[in-house]
Design a protein around this motif. Sequence first.
Motif, mmCIF file in Angstrom:
data_model
loop_
_atom_site.group_PDB
_atom_site.id
_atom_site.type_symbol
_atom_site.label_atom_id
_atom_site.label_comp_id
_atom_site.label_asym_id
_atom_site.label_seq_id
_atom_site.Cartn_x
_atom_site.Cartn_y
_atom_site.Cartn_z
ATOM 1 N N GLN A 296 0.824 -1.201 0.000
ATOM 2 C CA GLN A 296 0.000 0.000 0.000
ATOM 3 C C GLN A 296 0.866 1.261 0.000
ATOM 4 O OE1 GLN A 296 -3.594 -0.415 0.135
ATOM 5 N NE2 GLN A 296 -2.863 -2.461 -0.371
ATOM 6 N N ALA A 297 2.036 1.184 0.612
ATOM 7 C CA ALA A 297 2.948 2.321 0.683
ATOM 8 C C ALA A 297 4.371 1.793 0.778
ATOM 9 C CB ALA A 297 2.633 3.209 1.878
ATOM 10 N N VAL A 298 5.293 2.478 0.116
ATOM 11 C CA VAL A 298 6.701 2.092 0.103
ATOM 12 C C VAL A 298 7.539 3.350 0.252
ATOM 13 C CG1 VAL A 298 8.575 1.090 -1.249
ATOM 14 C CG2 VAL A 298 6.304 0.059 -1.351
ATOM 15 N N ALA A 299 8.530 3.309 1.124
ATOM 16 C CA ALA A 299 9.484 4.406 1.266
ATOM 17 C C ALA A 299 10.886 3.817 1.214
ATOM 18 C CB ALA A 299 9.274 5.163 2.558
ATOM 19 N N ILE A 300 11.676 4.202 0.210
ATOM 20 C CA ILE A 300 13.015 3.676 0.009
ATOM 21 C C ILE A 300 14.010 4.832 0.003
ATOM 22 C CG2 ILE A 300 14.534 2.343 -1.494
ATOM 23 C CD1 ILE A 300 12.251 0.736 -0.290
ATOM 24 N N GLY B 224 14.297 7.314 1.820
ATOM 25 C CA GLY B 224 13.660 8.598 2.012
ATOM 26 C C GLY B 224 12.706 9.003 0.906
ATOM 27 N N THR B 225 12.611 8.221 -0.162
ATOM 28 C CA THR B 225 11.694 8.510 -1.256
ATOM 29 C C THR B 225 10.433 7.670 -1.097
ATOM 30 O OG1 THR B 225 13.494 9.000 -2.774
ATOM 31 C CG2 THR B 225 11.360 8.485 -3.749
ATOM 32 N N LYS B 226 9.263 8.333 -1.124
ATOM 33 C CA LYS B 226 7.999 7.635 -0.982
ATOM 34 C C LYS B 226 7.412 7.327 -2.348
ATOM 35 C CE LYS B 226 6.814 9.633 3.505
ATOM 36 N NZ LYS B 226 5.797 10.403 4.280
ATOM 37 N N TYR B 227 6.826 6.127 -2.470
ATOM 38 C CA TYR B 227 6.117 5.731 -3.684
ATOM 39 C C TYR B 227 4.639 5.685 -3.366
ATOM 40 C CZ TYR B 227 10.601 4.434 -5.672
ATOM 41 O OH TYR B 227 11.873 4.470 -6.161
ATOM 42 N N PRO B 228 3.718 5.976 -4.309
ATOM 43 C CA PRO B 228 3.989 6.283 -5.709
ATOM 44 C C PRO B 228 4.613 7.666 -5.893
ATOM 45 C CG PRO B 228 1.684 6.623 -5.237
ATOM 46 C CD PRO B 228 2.279 6.037 -3.999
#
Length: 319
Positions: A308-312, A314-318
């Motif tokens: 549902q949410a991804v942060a890699i 420090g960058t959040k997706y989408p």
Amino acid sequence: MNAKWYGTALLAVCLVGFGCECRAQYGDVDGDGKVTVADAQSVLAYARGRRYGGKRDLRIARYGDVDPRASATTFGDRAIKIADGVRVLRRAAGLETDQPALDYWPLNPAVRTITPTIPADSYSYADQFGDMSTASVPSTYAYQGYTVRVYGRTDGAQYDIFKDAVGDLYLVKATFPPMDGVADETIAFSAPIPLLYQKQAASGSLTSWSGRVNGQTTNYGLRPFDYTVTILRKESTLVPAAGSLAFDDTLVVRVGFAAPKTATLNNESQQAWFLWLAPYVGPIQEGRAAVRTALTPDTQAKSLWQAQAVAIRGTKYPQ
């Protein structure tokens, strides 16, 4: 030993990736599978203020951010600039000498330090029943000269993984949450389990490897574990974390894991686990089945998780 317990174990055993030679995804803003002068022209026009509308702009924003290159697998600054267009043009012409290695699990490589130097990666999932789980990679420790990253979920699972100098991934130790009243189980493997090999991944073919390793368990003592890892395919996968733009070149991996009977333990378990890994993002979908040789997840009986949410880094997706 409970089969569901080992199933939970394999969910995050799969949660790994590897580095390999870069494919066409980053820089391929028109989605034709290769980086061309046309891609560079689109990125340069976008940097100058032109907007095309729809998914074309989304692809440029996601796959056109290729500059600067910060490390072997880290690049971009979350903005499309002239420098991005120039690097895409160099890539199209074969003149890019520092192209980043493809990374399906964006953990730090073997930096031989116990202090994290990047923001903690995090993943929030929902399964087909609406249940939520959050995973993060907040801590590290040293192991035989390598930096082990600890991947922990809110359901109690914890998996200790390191990436070696060539990008291969290994599982060192794992802690699994209680299932059906069984207490937390920690397994320290006598030898690290190879989860993904860089060279096999770079070939793009369907590859498989297997082996047996002993594991010291909390509740059952020392016992053998059999594993089989298979790269199934690459595909374009759409999950909620991706917004309206699918993740291209997502890698689908199956991991079979079995605990055979022993002279003192008259029980066994076989599970097949599936992981969808997006380049430079990590796990975006997970599934499982009840037998090691299963070809597809059993969505009726077992969880199929979607990010549902991804942060890699420090960058959040989408994005």
